[in-house]
Design a protein around this motif. Structure first.
Motif: not given
Length: 110
Positions: A41-52
């Motif tokens: 929903e937001q564009q500040h943090v990459d979801s792939g980075f958080v998953l890694g």
């Protein structure tokens, strides 16, 4: 057929939830998918980075996964305490047991 990203995400579910459990990966799937939906929903943090980052944390700090670690922690908290040994000089007279069928556990060791 799954793509590489979907296959990697399924492996991350299993690693986070705990290998060898059924409910661990299911709970990890629900939690990670909810987090990915929030991050989408937001564009500040990459979801792939958080998953890694989640994968790295669980591989380094909780290698057994979340569910086995929690279950062993709960078992350790509620573990029965061992019976203390009393010195041989201490003798107890039989006491009426309020719960029939159970014996007194106080005893002298050694």
């Amino acid at each position: 057929m799954f793509g590489l990203a979907q296959s990697a995400q399924i492996i991350i579910w299993v690693i986070v939830g705990g290998r060898g459990t059924l409910f661990g990966p299911i709970l990890a799937c629900i939690g990670i998918q909810a987090l990915m939906a929030r991050l989408g929903e937001q564009q500040h943090v990459d979801s792939g980075f958080v998953l890694g980052l989640i994968l790295l944390v669980f591989v380094m700090l909780l290698p057994r996964g979340l569910l086995p670690t929690l279950s062993s922690g709960v078992a350790r908290v509620f573990q029965r305490r061992p019976i203390r040994c009393l010195p041989r000089s201490v003798r107890y007279e039989p006491v009426a047991n309020p719960r029939p069928g159970r014996e007194l556990r106080r005893r002298a060791c050694g």
